[in-house]
Design a protein around this motif. Structure first.
Motif, PDB file in Angstrom:
ATOM      1  N   ALA A 195       0.851  -1.151  -0.020  1.00  0.00           N
ATOM      2  CA  ALA A 195       0.068   0.078   0.153  1.00  0.00           C
ATOM      3  C   ALA A 195       0.856   1.494  -0.005  1.00  0.00           C
ATOM      4  O   ALA A 195       0.503   2.169  -0.784  1.00  0.00           O
ATOM      5  CB  ALA A 195      -0.988   0.221   1.115  1.00  0.00           C
ATOM      6  N   PRO A 196       1.880   1.354   0.771  1.00  0.00           N
ATOM      7  CA  PRO A 196       2.697   2.558   0.843  1.00  0.00           C
ATOM      8  C   PRO A 196       3.458   3.008  -0.543  1.00  0.00           C
ATOM      9  O   PRO A 196       3.297   4.079  -0.957  1.00  0.00           O
ATOM     10  CB  PRO A 196       3.952   2.386   2.098  1.00  0.00           C
ATOM     11  CG  PRO A 196       3.350   1.358   2.675  1.00  0.00           C
ATOM     12  CD  PRO A 196       2.341   0.313   1.727  1.00  0.00           C
ATOM     13  N   ASN A 199       0.436   3.993  -2.796  1.00  0.00           N
ATOM     14  CA  ASN A 199       0.141   5.637  -2.503  1.00  0.00           C
ATOM     15  C   ASN A 199       1.210   6.358  -3.085  1.00  0.00           C
ATOM     16  O   ASN A 199       0.519   7.471  -3.499  1.00  0.00           O
ATOM     17  CB  ASN A 199      -0.276   5.568  -0.989  1.00  0.00           C
ATOM     18  CG  ASN A 199      -1.320   4.929  -0.496  1.00  0.00           C
ATOM     19  OD1 ASN A 199      -2.392   4.541  -1.138  1.00  0.00           O
ATOM     20  ND2 ASN A 199      -1.494   4.504   0.716  1.00  0.00           N
ATOM     21  N   ASP A 203       0.250   9.201  -6.145  1.00  0.00           N
ATOM     22  CA  ASP A 203       0.685  10.466  -5.551  1.00  0.00           C
ATOM     23  C   ASP A 203       1.166  11.365  -6.624  1.00  0.00           C
ATOM     24  O   ASP A 203       1.004  12.573  -7.062  1.00  0.00           O
ATOM     25  CB  ASP A 203       1.376  10.983  -4.031  1.00  0.00           C
ATOM     26  CG  ASP A 203       0.532  10.741  -2.813  1.00  0.00           C
ATOM     27  OD1 ASP A 203      -0.772  10.626  -3.031  1.00  0.00           O
ATOM     28  OD2 ASP A 203       0.871  10.393  -2.015  1.00  0.00           O
ATOM     29  N   ARG A 255      -8.728   7.967  -0.948  1.00  0.00           N
ATOM     30  CA  ARG A 255      -7.819   7.307   0.156  1.00  0.00           C
ATOM     31  C   ARG A 255      -8.692   7.572   1.393  1.00  0.00           C
ATOM     32  O   ARG A 255      -9.201   8.574   1.629  1.00  0.00           O
ATOM     33  CB  ARG A 255      -6.742   8.410   0.188  1.00  0.00           C
ATOM     34  CG  ARG A 255      -5.492   8.253   0.737  1.00  0.00           C
ATOM     35  CD  ARG A 255      -4.594   7.065   0.213  1.00  0.00           C
ATOM     36  NE  ARG A 255      -3.987   7.442  -1.015  1.00  0.00           N
ATOM     37  CZ  ARG A 255      -2.921   8.047  -1.133  1.00  0.00           C
ATOM     38  NH1 ARG A 255      -2.134   8.596   0.052  1.00  0.00           N
ATOM     39  NH2 ARG A 255      -2.340   8.486  -2.234  1.00  0.00           N
TER      40      ARG A 255
END
Ligand SMILES: Cc1cc2nc3c(=O)[nH]c(=O)nc-3n(C[C@H](O)[C@H](O)[C@H](O)COP(=O)(O)OP(=O)(O)OC[C@H]3O[C@@H](n4cnc5c(N)ncnc54)[C@H](O)[C@@H]3O)c2cc1C
Ligand code: FES
Length: 258
Positions: A195-196, A199, A203, A255
Motif C-alpha cells: 500500500a505505501p 500510494n 500521489d 484514500r
C-alpha cells in the motif's frame, strides 16, 4: 468467463529465490480466458477445517492448462502452502476479479511493481506490449531470477532499498526519472504492490496528471462479494474489491487514511 471451483494436484512447489515460491498445477477450466490482474482463491488444506479461509493469489503465468503462481511466505496459510509437495491437492476457485486494462493505446506504458504485486504485472508484461517494468525490492536476494523475466519485452529497471541491485532507494525514484525523460502527458501507469508504494505512485500520478490503474490487494475472505470484508472506497461509495476490483482506475480510489 465462468468461475469454477476445482481440486487440483500440485505439479511443482519450490522456492525460487530469497522471497518467492513458485506453485505449478494444471487446470484447463481455471486457465480459460484469464487476463493479468485476475486472481485465484486457494483452500490450502481442502480436507481440514484449519485454515478455514481461502487465500487469494494472482495468476502469474499460464501456458495452455498449466498455471503458475508466485507467492511469498507471510503467515500461517502461505507457510502451510510452502510445505506442500508434488502430488498434494488444493481446492481452487477462479478466475476471480477484474483484470488490468490489457491494451493501452497512444501512451507509453509503465508498470510499477513491488512485493506480492510483481506476479500479476510480469504476467501483464509478458502478454502485452509495455514500455517499462519497474520492480522494487528490499535487496538483490529478492530479485526474480533472469529467466523468470526473459519473456518480458519491456525495459526492466530495478530499485533495491539497500542498493545491492539496480538503483538504491524506492521504485518511485525510477518512476520520477521516466516522467522527466518521457514527459507526463504521454504516460500511463499500472501498479501493484504494498500500500505505501502504491500510494506514493498514485500521489506522483495525481501531481503529474498521469492516468492509470492500481490493484488493491485487500485481505479477502469469500472472494465473491458475499462477506463485504474487502471494501474499497470509491466516489460512488464502498465497493467489494473482489468483485469491482482488485484493479481500479486511479480516479475510482478514494484514500481513507494517510
Ligand atoms: C487479489 C490478491 C492477489 C494476491 N496475489 C498474491 C500473489 O500473487 N502472491 C502472493 O504472495 N501474495 C498475493 N496476495 C497476498 C496473499 O493473499 C497474502 O499474502 C496471503 O493471503 C497471506 O496469507 P497467510 O495466511 O500466509 O498470512 P496471514 O496470517 O493471513 O497474514 C500474515 C501477514 O501477511 C499480511 N497480509 C495478509 N493478507 C495480505 C494481503 N492481501 N496483502 C499484503 N499483506 C497481507 C498480514 O497483514 C500479516 O502481516 C494477493 C492478495 C490479493 C487480495
Ligand atoms: S472477499 Fe468477501 S466480499 Fe470481497
Amino acid at each position: 468467463m465462468k468461475r469454477v471451483d476445482e481440486t487440483v494436484t500440485i505439479q511443482e512447489n519450490k522456492r525460487i529465490n530469497g522471497k518467492y515460491y513458485k506453485l505449478v498445477f494444471k487446470s484447463a477450466r481455471l486457465a480459460r480466458g484469464v487476463q493479468a490482474g485476475q486472481f485465484l482463491h486457494v483452500q490450502i488444506r481442502p480436507d481440514a477445517v484449519d485454515p478455514f479461509l481461502r487465500r487469494p493469489f494472482s495468476y502469474y503465468r499460464i501456458q495452455h492448462d498449466r498455471i503458475e503462481v508466485l507467492y511469498e511466505v507471510l503467515g500461517r496459510g502461505t507457510e502451510l502452502l510452502a510445505g506442500l509437495g508434488k502430488g498434494s491437492h488444493l481446492k481452487i476457485m477462479g478466475p476471480l476479479g477484474k483484470a488490468f486494462t490489457q491494451q493501452v493505446r497512444g501512451k507509453k506504458r509503465i508498470l510499477v511493481a513491488g512485493g506480492v504485486g510483481v506476479p500479476p504485472l510480469v504476467f501483464l508484461a509478458e502478454k502485452n506490449p509495455v514500455d517499462y517494468l519497474l520492480i522494487g525490492t528490499k535487496s538483490r536476494a529478492e530479485v526474480l531470477p533472469k529467466k523468470e523475466l526473459s519473456k518480458v519485452r519491456a525495459e526492466i529497471l530495478h530499485a533495491t532499498n539497500d542498493g545491492s541491485y539496480g538503483v538504491r532507494g524506492f521504485v518511485t525514484a525510477l518512476l520520477e526519472k521516466i516522467i522527466q525523460k518521457e514527459g507526463a502527458e504521454c504516460l500511463h501507469i499500472q501498479t501493484c504492490g504494498p500500500a505505501p508504494m502504491m500510494n506514493a505512485v498514485m500521489d506522483i500520478a495525481k501531481r503529474e496528471g498521469i492516468p492509470g490503474e492500481a490493484s488493491m490487494e485487500e485481505s479477502m475472505a469469500c472472494g465473491v462479494g458475499a462477506c463485504l470484508g474487502c471494501m474499497v472506497k470509491t466516489p460512488e461509495g464502498w465497493v467489494p474489491s473482489c468483485i469491482e476490483g482488485p484493479v481500479f482506475s486511479f480516479d475510482r480510489l478514494v484514500r481513507t487514511c494517510a
